[in-house]
Design an enzyme around this catalytic site. Structure first.
Site, PDB file in Angstrom:
ATOM      1  N   GLN A 130      32.115 -62.975  10.085  1.00 30.71           N
ATOM      2  CA  GLN A 130      31.297 -61.763  10.050  1.00 30.71           C
ATOM      3  C   GLN A 130      30.240 -61.817   8.940  1.00 30.71           C
ATOM      4  OE1 GLN A 130      31.931 -58.888  12.202  1.00 30.71           O
ATOM      5  NE2 GLN A 130      33.189 -60.373  13.293  1.00 30.71           N
ATOM      6  N   LYS A 146      29.919 -55.515   2.782  1.00 30.56           N
ATOM      7  CA  LYS A 146      29.915 -55.490   4.244  1.00 30.56           C
ATOM      8  C   LYS A 146      28.949 -54.405   4.716  1.00 30.56           C
ATOM      9  CE  LYS A 146      34.413 -57.459   5.332  1.00 30.56           C
ATOM     10  NZ  LYS A 146      35.591 -57.378   6.237  1.00 30.56           N
ATOM     11  N   ASP A 165      32.570 -55.949  12.276  1.00 34.53           N
ATOM     12  CA  ASP A 165      33.358 -55.204  11.297  1.00 34.53           C
ATOM     13  C   ASP A 165      32.801 -53.799  11.086  1.00 34.53           C
ATOM     14  OD1 ASP A 165      35.053 -57.282  10.925  1.00 34.53           O
ATOM     15  OD2 ASP A 165      34.417 -57.770   8.885  1.00 34.53           O
ATOM     16  N   ILE A 246      33.543 -54.457  -1.812  1.00 32.95           N
ATOM     17  CA  ILE A 246      34.967 -54.804  -1.934  1.00 32.95           C
ATOM     18  C   ILE A 246      35.148 -55.722  -3.139  1.00 32.95           C
ATOM     19  CG2 ILE A 246      36.955 -55.857  -0.781  1.00 32.95           C
ATOM     20  CD1 ILE A 246      35.429 -55.279   1.886  1.00 32.95           C
ATOM     21  N   LEU A 247      36.049 -55.350  -4.005  1.00 33.05           N
ATOM     22  CA  LEU A 247      36.261 -56.087  -5.248  1.00 33.05           C
ATOM     23  C   LEU A 247      37.001 -57.399  -4.986  1.00 33.05           C
ATOM     24  CD1 LEU A 247      35.763 -55.472  -8.336  1.00 33.05           C
ATOM     25  CD2 LEU A 247      38.197 -54.913  -8.436  1.00 33.05           C
ATOM     26  N   TRP A 248      36.452 -58.481  -5.534  1.00 40.70           N
ATOM     27  CA  TRP A 248      37.144 -59.763  -5.453  1.00 40.70           C
ATOM     28  C   TRP A 248      38.352 -59.748  -6.365  1.00 40.70           C
ATOM     29  CZ3 TRP A 248      34.741 -65.167  -4.658  1.00 40.70           C
ATOM     30  CH2 TRP A 248      33.993 -65.186  -3.475  1.00 40.70           C
ATOM     31  N   ASP A 313      43.418 -57.551  14.777  1.00 42.30           N
ATOM     32  CA  ASP A 313      42.713 -58.815  14.511  1.00 42.30           C
ATOM     33  C   ASP A 313      43.318 -59.582  13.336  1.00 42.30           C
ATOM     34  OD1 ASP A 313      40.603 -60.606  15.155  1.00 42.30           O
ATOM     35  OD2 ASP A 313      39.459 -59.876  13.445  1.00 42.30           O
ATOM     36  N   GLU A 318      46.528 -63.811   4.007  1.00 48.36           N
ATOM     37  CA  GLU A 318      46.478 -64.441   2.694  1.00 48.36           C
ATOM     38  C   GLU A 318      47.601 -63.902   1.812  1.00 48.36           C
ATOM     39  OE1 GLU A 318      42.712 -64.984   4.622  1.00 48.36           O
ATOM     40  OE2 GLU A 318      43.673 -63.086   4.082  1.00 48.36           O
TER      41      GLU A 318
END
Length: 428
Positions: A130, A146, A165, A246-248, A313, A318
């Site tokens: 995406q 995103k 998304d 979105i925080l890594w 989906d 992870e």
């Protein structure tokens, strides 16, 4: 039931007393006999006024009280004072089993920084199918962005994983994950960015090559599996593009990717093994990854979570590290909240095929039934910078799915007598 008249009441008392052998029946009892009979049969239940309405009102009051308590607990304080950089605070929160602790008022200030800090650089997204951007915010924090593709009211009816998304789904999923007490989803917040002043001056060459103009709108198509050119690009409203930041997660916890045992084939007419074999869980449990430790219970928690948000989906997952105890993260929730009128029961296959679930997850669902979940989530989502996050139809869908998940658990309890369906902390 119609209440007794005084005449009926006195006659019943007297008849009962006669059966006890304490008086004789006359056409009309005397007051003395009434008193005597009444003293004998204190145990006799008297038909009173129906109080069911009062009980319902009390139950409603209890629900509203619970809703207010939970709304207060999950309310976001964007002005909570931090003693350190928001990025360092967020990093210190992460452990092998959760992204943030249960009590974390600092989350509000971290979300605010994600939504407002200056963008220092922008590049194409890291891997994936995406379109997304990788941004570095002031202070050196890496985040994913995103973009918005659809209106909130858009409904997807083809397959449960149709469409691109939904950026707003990531925000709703993060807060729902908090309310479910899973705490396994990275922080997410809405943000509107100016493509001409915040992205283009700070963009990588690779990203800038994909920018184009469509009418008065600035657009780009980035780099990803489905990013094939301008026809697959996303456009802002003129220069402004809404999306989700979105925080890594910290580099100290490298992510390990695993194939999901209940993955779909994504091929029309071709079923996965789990869709054909009702005893499929036995084969899964033959693997040491799922026969011991918390992994299978994490997976079933995730199945319940995905069912609530309508995410079909989850073809891979992870973990936060590669240990047996490493937590199953609930990442990539963009294919959520697509169709509020369809409940994709197959998402719950890990639950109803394995028939085990954490006792605390079951109790949480019980707490959130009767409309509690929707009322709490609706109030929390009102705080996001790009609110409203969900179309109104998704709230009753959430409540309906809580009921369905509870029914599936109850079916397991009824179906397998003697089997431990609800697993306590020692087994998790």
């Amino acid at each position: 039931m119609k209440p007794e008249s005084f005449e009926e009441y006195t006659r019943r008392l007297t008849l009962h007393a006669i059966n006890k052998g304490r008086t004789t029946l006359r056409k009309k009892p005397t007051m003395r006999e009434i008193i005597q009979a009444d003293s004998i049969i204190k145990e006799v239940p008297v038909v009173m006024e129906d109080n069911s309405r009062l009980s319902e009102e009390e139950a409603d009051t209890d629900v509203e009280k619970l809703v207010k308590e939970l709304q207060k607990k999950y309310w976001i304080n964007f002005h909570y004072p931090l003693k350190d950089s928001p990025w360092r605070v967020a990093e210190k929160m992460v452990t092998e089993r959760e992204v943030h602790p249960e009590y974390a008022p600092e989350i509000g200030s971290i979300l605010k920084a994600m939504a407002t800090r200056k963008i220092l650089s922008a590049d194409t997204g890291y891997k994936g199918t995406q379109l997304k951007l990788t941004l570095i915010l002031e202070g050196g924090q890496i985040v994913a962005f995103k973009p918005r593709w659809y209106r909130r009211e858009e409904i997807f009816t083809e397959t449960p994983y149709s469409g691109a998304d939904r950026h707003n789904g990531e925000i709703a999923a993060f807060h729902l994950n908090r309310i479910m007490e899973f705490r396994r989803t990275p922080l997410a917040v809405g943000r509107k960015i100016n493509l001409n002043t915040e992205i283009i001056p700070n963009g990588s060459e690779q990203l800038l090559k994909t920018f184009f103009v469509n009418g008065s709108n600035t657009c780009f198509y980035g780099k990803c599996y489905y990013c094939k050119g301008e026809e697959t690009g996303v456009c802002g409203e003129e220069d402004i593009l809404e999306g989700t930041v979105i925080l890594w997660l910290p580099r100290a916890y490298p992510l390990k990717t695993h194939r999901h045992p209940w993955a779909r084939t994504y091929v029309t007419g071709k079923l996965a093994q789990w869709e054909k074999d009702p005893n499929y869980c036995t084969a899964v449990q033959a693997s040491h990854i799922y026969s011991q430790g918390p992994r299978l219970l994490d997976l079933i928690d995730t199945a319940i979570f995905d069912f609530l948000i309508g995410n079909a989906d989850r073809h891979r997952y992870e973990t936060l590290g590669n240990q047996m105890e490493s937590v199953f993260l609930m990442l990539d929730n963009g294919k959520s909240f697509g169709n509020p009128f369809h409940d994709e029961i197959s998402i719950l296959a890990p639950l109803y095929q394995c028939c085990i679930v954490r006792d605390e997850t079951y109790k949480r669902l019980l707490t959130l039934k009767k409309g509690v979940l929707s009322k709490v989530l609706r109030q929390v989502l009102k705080q996001d910078p790009i609110s409203p996050i969900l179309a109104e139809q998704h709230y009753p869908a959430l409540d309906r799915r809580v009921t369905i998940a509870l029914e599936k658990i109850q079916t397991c309890i009824d179906k397998v007598p003697g089997k431990t369906v609800l697993v306590g902390k020692k087994g998790s």
